[in-house]
Design a protein around this motif. Structure first.
Motif, mmCIF file in Angstrom:
data_model
loop_
_atom_site.group_PDB
_atom_site.id
_atom_site.type_symbol
_atom_site.label_atom_id
_atom_site.label_comp_id
_atom_site.label_asym_id
_atom_site.label_seq_id
_atom_site.Cartn_x
_atom_site.Cartn_y
_atom_site.Cartn_z
ATOM 1 N N SER A 49 0.852 -1.186 0.000
ATOM 2 C CA SER A 49 0.000 0.000 0.000
ATOM 3 C C SER A 49 0.887 1.233 0.000
ATOM 4 N N GLY A 325 -9.125 -1.634 0.554
ATOM 5 C CA GLY A 325 -9.025 -0.325 1.172
ATOM 6 C C GLY A 325 -10.148 0.581 0.724
ATOM 7 N N LYS A 410 4.086 4.470 7.338
ATOM 8 C CA LYS A 410 2.769 4.225 6.767
ATOM 9 C C LYS A 410 2.176 5.504 6.184
ATOM 10 N N ALA A 478 -6.198 9.520 8.230
ATOM 11 C CA ALA A 478 -6.809 8.629 7.240
ATOM 12 C C ALA A 478 -8.267 8.958 6.944
ATOM 13 N N THR A 540 -5.648 -0.577 7.074
ATOM 14 C CA THR A 540 -5.486 -0.103 5.709
ATOM 15 C C THR A 540 -6.489 -0.725 4.752
#
Length: 548
Positions: A49, A325, A410, A478, A540
């Motif tokens: 990812s 995702g 990340k 996120a 994720t």
């Protein structure tokens, strides 16, 4: 495998008229006795990812070079010129950024990978002032990543398609109500073929280059254009919208249509007879890509808890479904069929390796080990490099400084962040390992440290602290919604009023943890490194939307 339901027929010809969790399986039972997630039975896993490489408002497509080594990701920016990032297909690292024009939406590569074409619609995405100028098609030398030509078109073009011989570029111009033909040798517009209604979405071209299929966002249909005659020769009513994605299978015998009026359906048209039917699917089919042999169709479910459905093209049944995702919008298959790349709404990218998906990333995590896929994903995504001896040490407790490093990577290892000259924690100095990562974590509000002003970098991460880290990361970076703690906790040893009641309850509701078989969470127990890999993977690639 999904059962086929009665087919719905939706095509009618007309002449000259116009016509959208499997949870962590016993993940945290006893340290060292974790079981792999049940989702592995699908045979498909997100192998890596890559976080968003820009502040994109919407990303409907991406391209991959013939060697499968580079990806091209367009970024549409609100009221500003967009751009396209050139990224390493293995690591996601940005190799170059190509400036776009207003309304950067689609990209297409020449067959040899030497030229990239970028569609810029000219729209600002501002409802009060949609356009400030014409559409622009940019021609890019892919060897140097420089724009060599800019072709002015009608406003509203967002997706491009090349003829099989590479001599003609086709673009549907929404506001110009035409399909524009561009000669790739001279970069000159050679024709504008009027199309009834308003063309929107992708233009599909037959393998022989003689026929175009164009979506009609006004009347909900597909127009068939003869390339030689440069006119619409047939129109098909489908009830599909401007978001329709038209994709031909490799042989050109079937046209797949998304965005149809029936919820959760995929339209299929036989291009020889124009007979059609729909296949009911789970979610919101948004984009389609085929394996090189045409045997499999990979269908994106573009809903919040995004999945990819693997369709057996011969039987038209779903052979597998796997999470990829949130909000996937586009999908492409490498030329050799070895990998899928999925782009998400905010321009994050997921890679699915179709060959060697279970390869060994670390010396002590062999194929078949618990959480091998999640740990491989952690490595492929650049989140963990393991230890210098090539090991991962899956059963060791994850330390707080390592957790900071995992979350920093990340997030894409933000280059803009400059660590402070003075540490926010008493037990952390500028020369300490992971100083940058820990201070970034603090700067984002993901950690506040301890009441005595320390961070305790070498201390193991407790399960309740892990829940807090992930909750703050999800809501801060996120885009996950804020979560209200329920009046009753999901675990017997977590009570309303406890320090991390909300965060632990959120982790359970999000499907990130299921706790122990006896109904406890054991908030102060340490978290293993393999469990951390699984936690981050599930964050994720969720099987369901994040709870509110």
């Amino acid at each position: 495998m999904q059962q086929r339901r009665p087919q719905q027929h939706f095509v009618r010809l007309r002449r000259g008229t116009a016509g959208v969790a499997v949870l962590l399986a016993v993940m945290l039972v006893v340290l060292g006795a974790a079981a792999p997630m049940a989702a592995s039975t699908s045979g498909y896993w997100v192998s890596a990812s890559f976080p968003a490489a820009g502040n994109s408002r919407f990303t409907p497509s991406l391209a991959v070079d013939p060697a499968g080594s580079r990806i091209y990701v367009p970024h549409l920016l609100y009221m500003n010129p967009g751009n396209v990032t050139v990224q390493d297909a293995a690591t996601g690292a940005i190799q170059a950024t190509i400036p776009g024009a207003m309304g950067t939406l689609g990209v297409v590569l020449s067959d040899d990978g030497s030229r990239l074409y970028i569609a810029n619609s000219g729209n600002t995405q501002n409802p009060r002032n949609q356009g400030t100028g014409p559409g622009i098609v940019q021609v890019v030398d892919a060897r140097t990543n420089t724009v060599t030509a800019s072709i002015e078109t009608d406003r509203g073009g967002g997706r491009l398609t090349l003829s099989p011989d590479g001599r003609t570029l086709f673009g549907a111009m929404y506001e110009g109500r035409n399909v524009t033909f561009i000669d790739t040798a001279s970069n000159a517009i050679t024709a504008k073929v009027p199309v009834p209604g308003q063309p929107g979405g992708r233009v599909a071209v037959s393998p022989d280059g003689g026929t175009l299929y164009v979506g009609d966002s006004y009347a909900g249909g597909v127009h068939v254009v003869s390339v030689a005659e440069r006119r619409v020769v047939k129109s098909v009513e489908t009830g599909c919208t401007s978001n329709s994605d038209l994709t031909l299978n490799p042989s050109g015998s079937r046209l797949y249509i998304t965005g149809c009026m029936y919820p959760g359906t995929l339209g299929i048209v036989d291009t020889g007879t124009m007979a059609s039917h729909t296949i009911p699917l789970t979610g919101a089919p948004g984009a389609v890509a085929f394996s090189p042999d045409g045997g499999k169709a990979y269908v994106v479910d573009s809903s919040e808890n995004g999945h990819v459905l693997v369709l057996d093209a011969a039987t038209e049944t779903v052979a597998a479904t796997f999470p990829v995702g949130r909000n996937p919008t586009g999908i492409v298959v490498t030329r050799d069929g070895s990998a899928l790349f999925i782009v998400h709404g905010g321009s994050a990218v997921s890679r699915v390796d179709l060959v060697e998906n279970g390869r060994q990333a670390f010396s002590d995590v062999p194929a078949g080990a618990p959480f091998v896929h999640e740990i491989s994903w952690l490595s492929n995504s650049g989140i963990s490099t393991g230890y210098p001896d090539g090991s991962f040490r899956p059963l060791e407790s994850v330390q707080r400084d390592a957790m900071a490093a995992f979350l920093f990577r990340k997030a894409g290892s933000p280059a803009w962040f400059v660590p402070p000259a003075v540490s926010p924690f008493k037990d952390l100095g500028p020369g300490d390992m992971f100083y940058k990562e820990i201070t970034w974590l603090a700067g984002q509000g993901i950690t506040t440290g301890y009441d005595d002003g320390t961070f305790r970098p070498r201390a193991p991460v407790s399960r309740e602290a892990m829940a807090a880290f992930l909750y703050r990361y999800a809501t801060t970076l996120a885009g996950a919604p804020a979560y209200a703690a329920p009046p009753t906790a999901p675990f017997t040893d977590v009570r309303p009023g406890d320090a991390f009641h909300r965060e632990v309850s959120w982790a359970a509701a999000a499907g990130i943890t299921t706790g122990y078989p006896d109904g406890t969470f054991r908030p102060r127990a340490a978290v293993s490194r393999e469990a951390t890999a699984a936690f981050l993977y599930r964050l994720t690639n969720p099987d369901k939307p994040m709870p509110r």
